[in-house]
Design an enzyme around this catalytic site. Structure first.
Site, PDB file in Angstrom:
ATOM      1  CB  THR A  56      53.788  61.430  18.300  1.00  0.00           C
ATOM      2  OG1 THR A  56      53.328  62.772  18.072  1.00  0.00           O
ATOM      3  CG2 THR A  56      54.655  60.984  17.122  1.00  0.00           C
ATOM      4  CE1 TYR A  57      47.157  62.282  19.340  1.00  0.00           C
ATOM      5  CE2 TYR A  57      45.634  62.617  17.520  1.00  0.00           C
ATOM      6  CZ  TYR A  57      45.974  62.792  18.841  1.00  0.00           C
ATOM      7  OH  TYR A  57      45.145  63.480  19.678  1.00  0.00           O
TER       8      TYR A  57
ATOM      9  CG  ASP B  64      48.263  56.204  15.255  1.00  0.00           C
ATOM     10  OD1 ASP B  64      48.159  55.462  14.258  1.00  0.00           O
ATOM     11  OD2 ASP B  64      47.368  56.333  16.111  1.00  0.00           O
TER      12      ASP B  64
ATOM     13  NE  ARG C 112      52.174  54.389  25.662  1.00  0.00           N
ATOM     14  CZ  ARG C 112      50.869  54.646  25.539  1.00  0.00           C
ATOM     15  NH1 ARG C 112      50.020  53.652  25.291  1.00  0.00           N
ATOM     16  NH2 ARG C 112      50.415  55.879  25.669  1.00  0.00           N
TER      17      ARG C 112
ATOM     18  CG  ASP D 282      52.393  63.591  21.766  1.00  0.00           C
ATOM     19  OD1 ASP D 282      51.442  63.555  22.572  1.00  0.00           O
ATOM     20  OD2 ASP D 282      52.227  63.579  20.523  1.00  0.00           O
ATOM     21  CG  ASP D 283      49.494  64.628  26.055  1.00  0.00           C
ATOM     22  OD1 ASP D 283      50.196  63.647  26.379  1.00  0.00           O
ATOM     23  OD2 ASP D 283      48.259  64.633  26.149  1.00  0.00           O
TER      24      ASP D 283
ATOM     25  CD  GLU E  19      48.354  52.625  32.100  1.00  0.00           C
ATOM     26  OE1 GLU E  19      47.290  51.941  32.240  1.00  0.00           O
ATOM     27  OE2 GLU E  19      48.347  53.789  31.665  1.00  0.00           O
TER      28      GLU E  19
ATOM     29  CG  HIS F  71      47.981  62.532  32.335  1.00  0.00           C
ATOM     30  ND1 HIS F  71      46.724  62.861  31.915  1.00  0.00           N
ATOM     31  CD2 HIS F  71      48.375  61.508  31.545  1.00  0.00           C
ATOM     32  CE1 HIS F  71      46.344  62.046  30.940  1.00  0.00           C
ATOM     33  NE2 HIS F  71      47.338  61.215  30.697  1.00  0.00           N
ATOM     34  CB  THR F  72      50.036  68.760  30.942  1.00  0.00           C
ATOM     35  OG1 THR F  72      51.246  68.149  30.480  1.00  0.00           O
ATOM     36  CG2 THR F  72      50.322  69.533  32.211  1.00  0.00           C
TER      37      THR F  72
END
Ligand SMILES: O=c1ccn([C@@H]2O[C@H](COP(=O)(O)OP(=O)(O)O)[C@@H](O)[C@H]2O)c(=O)[nH]1
Ligand SMILES: O=c1ccn([C@@H]2O[C@H](COP(=O)(O)OP(=O)(O)O)[C@@H](O)[C@H]2O)c(=O)[nH]1
Ligand SMILES: [Mn+2]
Ligand SMILES: [Mn+2]
Lengths: 258, 258
Positions: A8-9, A38, A86, A118-119, A204, A231-232
């Site tokens: 998260t940032y 971050d 990560r 986070d989104d 990935e 994946h919003t």
């Protein structure tokens, strides 16, 4: 235990994102949230949010080096986002894993690691699907890669290829939200990490290709036919009036946390 | 009971939005979710999501007339969104209120109505703040109106003006997410509705000005100093690759609900 690693940032919507995400996770039994900021120091915003969340959590931080960070105006695909964070989460898991070696054998045996941005939006069912991962489990992801969904294609209980809009022959054309890995596999493959220099779409793969093969993937979500994660992305709020008012000294009180 | 009225419409992110919203509401005691679809019939997607949500709910629907609906390409401020749906929610509340007159006096006396768009972010604390609304309660809203936040300004326990980036002299320069109203007030003012033809920024005022004055507003959230709701917006997902694949007959399976 499900260890959920979330990079998260700091940005205008950060608190809102972490807030609704924490509400999702609060419904999930045996979840340990590993939040990796971050940032060069832990922030009070994240600390207080976690403390009030009701969750079991660990707050970590690592700043993405400037040369690896997306700059204002860069296209979003230029550099992978959240890779160092990560990896910091993986480092913490391995440290914890070796500290508790022998003592918590069963806890480690049954634990699972999931990388949750986070989104994104997560169904509660997703966590029940991933809870019984032996090696690496996989499922479809909605609204990703310019597609309604991307998904592993399953035949006879095995993943045989991938439904994706782009370069289906990548080793693992799977979004970060589309797999979970057993803690056992993380601990027995101490060198498996995300390559922050990976080409677009290969982040990935950089982690997965050292630890698993396509044939070994465990398809979940009714043989990859149900969408349980989306994946919003959240719009960047416009600050036009705020900027104008601030010039007049009439901006919103900076002491109020948003 | 808190009656939460949520307008919603079919689009790629609809299920994701309603999913995370339902997870938020599932933490709130005594909440009744009134979901009003902008559709000429109830949809299976919303019906199934509600049935599996674990919430107490009512599924309503009313289609926005074509001439009142924002068309593709229209700027988002041209026409208010969700007005007919909120009015349908009010209609249902009043119908229920008169059906139960006398019998459920206490339930009505203590009930509160809140208009919660499907894309905003809500802290759980917000619901504890609004639960004890006598007439109309108010609080700040984050990330709205081109500002970090908009808020009522409180002095001596009363709202004396509004912090907003635009036309502070509107009767009630308050976002939909920034107030709750007692069910009592809704029932004793049967003509109070949202004016779908209201000028930009005057939709909330069209409802509130008939039922309350600024002096009577009940400031919540520590005298309007805490942000407990955020006017987040979700990006419209790009479907570039999906469209290309569909032309080749290789698009994502349309039978999979996203
Ligand atoms: O500079 C950054 C940008 C993003 N992220 C995090 O990395 C993850 C992926 O980023 P994002 O959601 O912006 O990527 P996208 O939606 O484009 O896949 C999210 O959890 C972000 O909070 C981060 O830690 N630092
Ligand atoms: O044609 C529409 C557009 C929006 N909405 C709903 O009305 C509310 C407000 O819309 P939106 O969030 O798009 O407005 P904004 O974020 O611009 O304030 C949301 O709950 C939407 O789901 C609707 O019912 N029909
Ligand atoms: Mn994202
Ligand atoms: Mn909205």
């Amino acid at each position: 235990t499900i260890y959920v690693i979330t990079p998260t940032y700091a940005r205008l919507v950060q608190k809102a994102e972490l807030m609704r995400l924490s509400q999702t996770f609060l419904h999930v039994p045996q979840l340990h949230w590993v939040v990796v900021e971050d940032a060069d120091q832990p922030t009070a915003l994240v600390r207080n949010l976690l403390a009030e969340s009701g969750l079991t959590y660990t707050q970590l931080h690592i700043l993405t080096p400037k040369d690896r960070k997306l700059q204002e105006g860069d296209p979003s695909w230029l550099k992978p986002r959240g890779a160092e964070q990560r990896n910091e989460g993986l480092r913490w898991l391995r440290e914890m894993g070796s500290a508790s070696r022998g003592q918590h054998g069963a806890a480690v045996e049954n634990a699972v690691v999931y990388f949750a941005d986070d989104d994104n939006t997560y169904s509660l069912k997703l966590f029940e699907e991933m809870r019984y991962t032996q090696g690496v489990s996989v499922w479809p992801v909605g609204l990703v890669g310019g597609m309604r969904f991307e998904s592993p294609v399953v035949d006879g209980g095995k993943v045989i290829r991938f439904h994706t809009g782009w370069r289906p022959n990548r080793p693992f054309p799977i979004d970060m939200a589309g797999f979970a890995v057993s803690l056992h596999l993380v601990l027995t493959n101490p060198d498996a990490v995300f390559d922050g220099d990976a080409q677009m779409g290969f982040l990935e793969s950089s982690f997965l290709q050292g630890i698993i093969t396509m044939e070994e993937l465990e398809p979940k979500a009714d043989m990859c036919t149900k969408i349980l994660v989306w994946h919003t992305r959240t719009e960047k709020p416009k600050m036009k009036r705020e900027d104008a008012l601030q010039k007049q000294g009439l901006g919103s009180d900076p002491n109020v946390e948003v």
